[in-house]
Design a protein around this motif. Structure first.
Motif, PDB file in Angstrom:
ATOM      1  N   PHE A   1      -7.282  -2.057  13.573  1.00  0.00           N
ATOM      2  CA  PHE A   1      -8.347  -2.229  13.052  1.00  0.00           C
ATOM      3  C   PHE A   1      -9.037  -1.415  12.423  1.00  0.00           C
ATOM      4  CE2 PHE A   1      -7.716  -5.758  16.224  1.00  0.00           C
ATOM      5  CZ  PHE A   1      -7.782  -6.742  15.401  1.00  0.00           C
ATOM      6  N   THR A   2      -9.166  -0.095  12.789  1.00  0.00           N
ATOM      7  CA  THR A   2      -9.742   1.044  12.072  1.00  0.00           C
ATOM      8  C   THR A   2      -9.166   1.353  10.878  1.00  0.00           C
ATOM      9  OG1 THR A   2     -10.441   2.114  14.346  1.00  0.00           O
ATOM     10  CG2 THR A   2     -10.460   3.574  12.524  1.00  0.00           C
ATOM     11  N   VAL A   3      -7.885   1.560  10.805  1.00  0.00           N
ATOM     12  CA  VAL A   3      -7.035   1.757   9.417  1.00  0.00           C
ATOM     13  C   VAL A   3      -7.505   0.688   8.510  1.00  0.00           C
ATOM     14  CG1 VAL A   3      -4.921   1.983   8.407  1.00  0.00           C
ATOM     15  CG2 VAL A   3      -5.335   3.307  10.763  1.00  0.00           C
ATOM     16  N   ALA A   4      -7.253  -0.358   8.796  1.00  0.00           N
ATOM     17  CA  ALA A   4      -7.466  -1.689   7.885  1.00  0.00           C
ATOM     18  C   ALA A   4      -8.785  -1.884   7.596  1.00  0.00           C
ATOM     19  CB  ALA A   4      -6.980  -2.999   8.682  1.00  0.00           C
ATOM     20  N   ARG A   5      -9.983  -1.700   8.205  1.00  0.00           N
ATOM     21  CA  ARG A   5     -11.262  -1.549   8.031  1.00  0.00           C
ATOM     22  C   ARG A   5     -11.693  -0.521   7.080  1.00  0.00           C
ATOM     23  NH1 ARG A   5     -13.176  -1.058  12.599  1.00  0.00           N
ATOM     24  NH2 ARG A   5     -13.955   1.039  12.319  1.00  0.00           N
ATOM     25  N   GLU A   6     -11.084   0.792   7.385  1.00  0.00           N
ATOM     26  CA  GLU A   6     -11.435   1.954   6.487  1.00  0.00           C
ATOM     27  C   GLU A   6     -10.959   2.260   5.256  1.00  0.00           C
ATOM     28  OE1 GLU A   6     -11.649   5.237   9.036  1.00  0.00           O
ATOM     29  OE2 GLU A   6     -13.288   4.451  10.196  1.00  0.00           O
ATOM     30  N   GLU A   7      -9.521   1.949   5.326  1.00  0.00           N
ATOM     31  CA  GLU A   7      -8.770   1.982   4.261  1.00  0.00           C
ATOM     32  C   GLU A   7      -7.894   0.842   3.510  1.00  0.00           C
ATOM     33  OE1 GLU A   7      -6.064   5.311   5.174  1.00  0.00           O
ATOM     34  OE2 GLU A   7      -7.250   5.499   7.115  1.00  0.00           O
ATOM     35  N   GLY A   8      -8.315  -0.458   4.071  1.00  0.00           N
ATOM     36  CA  GLY A   8      -7.697  -1.683   3.553  1.00  0.00           C
ATOM     37  C   GLY A   8      -6.328  -1.958   4.342  1.00  0.00           C
ATOM     38  N   PHE A   9      -5.835  -3.222   4.227  1.00  0.00           N
ATOM     39  CA  PHE A   9      -4.553  -3.643   4.778  1.00  0.00           C
ATOM     40  C   PHE A   9      -3.491  -2.942   4.739  1.00  0.00           C
ATOM     41  CE2 PHE A   9      -0.904  -6.581   5.531  1.00  0.00           C
ATOM     42  CZ  PHE A   9      -1.218  -6.755   6.851  1.00  0.00           C
ATOM     43  N   SER A  10      -3.593  -2.601   3.494  1.00  0.00           N
ATOM     44  CA  SER A  10      -2.353  -2.216   2.727  1.00  0.00           C
ATOM     45  C   SER A  10      -2.042  -0.583   3.289  1.00  0.00           C
ATOM     46  CB  SER A  10      -2.495  -1.909   0.967  1.00  0.00           C
ATOM     47  OG  SER A  10      -3.515  -1.152   0.717  1.00  0.00           O
ATOM     48  N   ALA A  11      -2.975  -0.091   3.803  1.00  0.00           N
ATOM     49  CA  ALA A  11      -2.820   1.217   4.397  1.00  0.00           C
ATOM     50  C   ALA A  11      -1.982   1.245   5.819  1.00  0.00           C
ATOM     51  CB  ALA A  11      -3.970   1.808   4.798  1.00  0.00           C
ATOM     52  N   LEU A  12      -1.809   0.035   6.184  1.00  0.00           N
ATOM     53  CA  LEU A  12      -1.143  -0.238   7.344  1.00  0.00           C
ATOM     54  C   LEU A  12       0.496  -0.232   7.032  1.00  0.00           C
ATOM     55  CD1 LEU A  12      -2.995  -3.134   9.374  1.00  0.00           C
ATOM     56  CD2 LEU A  12      -2.789  -0.565   9.979  1.00  0.00           C
ATOM     57  N   TYR A  13       0.734  -0.019   5.745  1.00  0.00           N
ATOM     58  CA  TYR A  13       1.975  -0.072   5.385  1.00  0.00           C
ATOM     59  C   TYR A  13       2.407   1.146   4.455  1.00  0.00           C
ATOM     60  CZ  TYR A  13       3.566  -4.337   7.122  1.00  0.00           C
ATOM     61  OH  TYR A  13       3.730  -5.828   7.944  1.00  0.00           O
ATOM     62  N   LYS A  14       1.456   2.112   4.695  1.00  0.00           N
ATOM     63  CA  LYS A  14       1.882   3.531   4.134  1.00  0.00           C
ATOM     64  C   LYS A  14       3.121   4.176   4.514  1.00  0.00           C
ATOM     65  CE  LYS A  14      -2.952   5.406   3.383  1.00  0.00           C
ATOM     66  NZ  LYS A  14      -3.709   6.373   3.404  1.00  0.00           N
ATOM     67  N   GLY A  15       3.677   4.617   3.462  1.00  0.00           N
ATOM     68  CA  GLY A  15       5.242   5.094   3.857  1.00  0.00           C
ATOM     69  C   GLY A  15       6.214   3.922   4.174  1.00  0.00           C
ATOM     70  N   PHE A  16       5.932   2.762   3.889  1.00  0.00           N
ATOM     71  CA  PHE A  16       6.919   1.529   3.963  1.00  0.00           C
ATOM     72  C   PHE A  16       8.308   1.834   3.307  1.00  0.00           C
ATOM     73  CE2 PHE A  16       8.690  -2.629   2.796  1.00  0.00           C
ATOM     74  CZ  PHE A  16       8.933  -3.071   4.105  1.00  0.00           C
ATOM     75  N   ALA A  17       8.102   2.246   2.015  1.00  0.00           N
ATOM     76  CA  ALA A  17       9.259   2.274   0.951  1.00  0.00           C
ATOM     77  C   ALA A  17      10.248   3.411   1.844  1.00  0.00           C
ATOM     78  CB  ALA A  17       8.807   2.685  -0.223  1.00  0.00           C
ATOM     79  N   PRO A  18       9.831   4.764   1.849  1.00  0.00           N
ATOM     80  CA  PRO A  18      10.847   5.609   2.666  1.00  0.00           C
ATOM     81  C   PRO A  18      11.368   5.199   4.025  1.00  0.00           C
ATOM     82  CG  PRO A  18       8.773   6.475   2.632  1.00  0.00           C
ATOM     83  CD  PRO A  18       8.657   5.172   1.353  1.00  0.00           C
ATOM     84  N   LYS A  19      10.458   4.576   4.560  1.00  0.00           N
ATOM     85  CA  LYS A  19      10.692   3.854   5.956  1.00  0.00           C
ATOM     86  C   LYS A  19      11.893   2.649   6.056  1.00  0.00           C
ATOM     87  CE  LYS A  19       8.664   1.809  10.211  1.00  0.00           C
ATOM     88  NZ  LYS A  19       9.362   2.680  11.215  1.00  0.00           N
ATOM     89  N   VAL A  20      11.702   1.714   5.038  1.00  0.00           N
ATOM     90  CA  VAL A  20      12.680   0.750   4.943  1.00  0.00           C
ATOM     91  C   VAL A  20      13.771   1.228   4.305  1.00  0.00           C
ATOM     92  CG1 VAL A  20      12.126  -0.151   2.657  1.00  0.00           C
ATOM     93  CG2 VAL A  20      12.616  -1.756   4.435  1.00  0.00           C
ATOM     94  N   LEU A  21      13.915   2.179   3.449  1.00  0.00           N
ATOM     95  CA  LEU A  21      15.105   2.639   2.825  1.00  0.00           C
ATOM     96  C   LEU A  21      16.026   3.539   3.852  1.00  0.00           C
ATOM     97  CD1 LEU A  21      13.675   3.924  -0.771  1.00  0.00           C
ATOM     98  CD2 LEU A  21      15.747   2.094  -0.178  1.00  0.00           C
ATOM     99  N   ARG A  22      15.042   3.952   4.741  1.00  0.00           N
ATOM    100  CA  ARG A  22      15.890   4.630   5.803  1.00  0.00           C
ATOM    101  C   ARG A  22      16.305   3.933   6.885  1.00  0.00           C
ATOM    102  NH1 ARG A  22      14.038   8.595  10.970  1.00  0.00           N
ATOM    103  NH2 ARG A  22      16.165   8.579  11.839  1.00  0.00           N
ATOM    104  N   LEU A  23      15.536   3.079   7.707  1.00  0.00           N
ATOM    105  CA  LEU A  23      15.975   2.145   8.761  1.00  0.00           C
ATOM    106  C   LEU A  23      16.635   0.745   8.202  1.00  0.00           C
ATOM    107  CD1 LEU A  23      12.820   2.354  10.801  1.00  0.00           C
ATOM    108  CD2 LEU A  23      14.714   3.626  10.955  1.00  0.00           C
ATOM    109  N   GLY A  24      16.770   0.388   6.955  1.00  0.00           N
ATOM    110  CA  GLY A  24      17.483  -0.454   6.465  1.00  0.00           C
ATOM    111  C   GLY A  24      18.958  -0.063   6.663  1.00  0.00           C
ATOM    112  N   PRO A  25      19.485   0.695   5.617  1.00  0.00           N
ATOM    113  CA  PRO A  25      20.696   1.056   5.485  1.00  0.00           C
ATOM    114  C   PRO A  25      20.994   2.171   6.831  1.00  0.00           C
ATOM    115  CG  PRO A  25      19.803   1.605   3.525  1.00  0.00           C
ATOM    116  CD  PRO A  25      18.907   1.115   4.441  1.00  0.00           C
ATOM    117  N   GLY A  26      19.904   2.837   7.368  1.00  0.00           N
ATOM    118  CA  GLY A  26      20.237   3.654   8.549  1.00  0.00           C
ATOM    119  C   GLY A  26      20.512   2.731   9.825  1.00  0.00           C
ATOM    120  N   GLY A  27      19.942   1.518   9.777  1.00  0.00           N
ATOM    121  CA  GLY A  27      20.269   0.677  10.926  1.00  0.00           C
ATOM    122  C   GLY A  27      21.738   0.250  10.532  1.00  0.00           C
ATOM    123  N   GLY A  28      22.249  -0.110   9.458  1.00  0.00           N
ATOM    124  CA  GLY A  28      23.566  -0.291   9.174  1.00  0.00           C
ATOM    125  C   GLY A  28      24.574   0.757   9.749  1.00  0.00           C
TER     126      GLY A  28
END
Length: 295
Positions: free
Chosen positions: A243-270
């Motif tokens: 709630f603190t992050v969403a309130r102060e920085e917006g909901f999108s801040a909860l997905y900071k680093g999503f692109a490199p994370k999903v690029l890692r854990l997508g193929p990485g999971g495979g």
């Protein structure tokens, strides 16, 4: 994905090798993800600001050197054997427990999700201390505070107490991987099975990332908040921190680093699922040829 006839030693070795393979291949993306998650608001003097994943990689290499993309890799490598062994062994063992508890013979969708979540919770007890050290070493602001992994551990324990090494965070997507794998068409060839494992692991990793990225963001903030006597850290517990992050920085801040994370854990999971399955299948084939199983 219970392997009833595979001993723990084989599960341990397969999980360790698979985990280390994934780490060595995908780790730089984890560094980039962490930098984004720790980036709050506008840059202050002396603080680097990243506008995108490519910009982050370029600035890290230019300003800190290529080796910084692998800064903090020792804790993840050291934790991969117990972490992946715990993940796969716990998944198998909890599957048996829930099948017996609910009186069913076959894994269902709810049981696979419950099993994956419980395995993730079990795994977290092994992972969290190493994750905390990794986050501190990846953060550029902390780079000058520690000379290496052991120095980081000593200073955290000395200055903040052992409780800093126990952060509540549970993220597991094993149930999703299991479900996607079960939905794929059956194959008879080894190459087809490898392909299915890669696809299932990638889809499962991607879906799991979508679900747990907000918790991963606040986990990074919590783990990077030093404990100061007689003061409450801004980021202290997972739900309030969300709630603190969403309130102060917006909901999108909860997905900071999503692109490199999903690029890692997508193929990485495979990669993880594929390497693990290859090793376990190799063991089963060896057992069939020898005609016995060593427990």
């Amino acid at each position: 994905m219970a392997n009833n006839n595979v001993p723990f030693s084989v599960t341990f070795a397969a999980g360790a090798i698979a985990g280390v393979s994934e780490i060595l291949t995908m780790y730089p993306l984890d560094v980039v993800k962490t930098r984004f998650q720790l980036q709050v608001g506008k840059a202050t003097p002396g603080q680097e600001q990243y506008t995108g994943m490519t910009d982050c990689v370029k600035k890290i290499i230019k300003n800190e050197g290529f080796s910084r993309l692998y800064r903090g890799i020792l804790p993840p490598i050291l934790m991969e054997a117990p972490k992946r062994a715990t993940k796969f062994a716990a998944n198998d063992e909890w599957t048996k427990v829930y099948l017996k508890t609910f009186g069913v013979q076959k894994v269902t969708s709810p049981i696979s999700i419950l099993t994956g979540a419980t395995a993730g919770a079990t795994e977290s007890f092994v992972v969290v201390p190493f994750e905390l050290v990794k986050i501190r070493l990846q953060d550029r602001a902390s780079a000058g505070k520690y000379t290496g992994t052991m120095d980081c551990v000593r200073k955290i324990v000395k200055n903040e107490g052992p409780l800093a090494l126990h952060i509540v965070w549970n993220a597991g997507y094993f149930g999703v991987i299991h479900q996607v794998r079960a939905m794929l068409p059956a194959v008879k060839s080894k190459n087809g099975e490898l392909f299915n494992n890669m696809i299932a692991g990638t889809i499962g990793g991607t879906f799991g990332t979508i679900l747990n990225t907000p918790f991963d963001v606040v986990k990074s903030r919590i783990q990077n908040s030093p404990r100061v006597a007689r003061s409450v850290p801004k980021y202290n517990w997972s739900i309030p921190a969300l709630f603190t992050v969403a309130r102060e920085e917006g909901f999108s801040a909860l997905y900071k680093g999503f692109a490199p994370k999903v690029l890692r854990l997508g193929p990485g999971g495979g990669i993880l699922l594929m390497v693990y399955s290859v090793i376990v299948d190799f063991y089963k084939e060896s057992v069939r040829r020898n005609g016995s199983i060593t427990r």
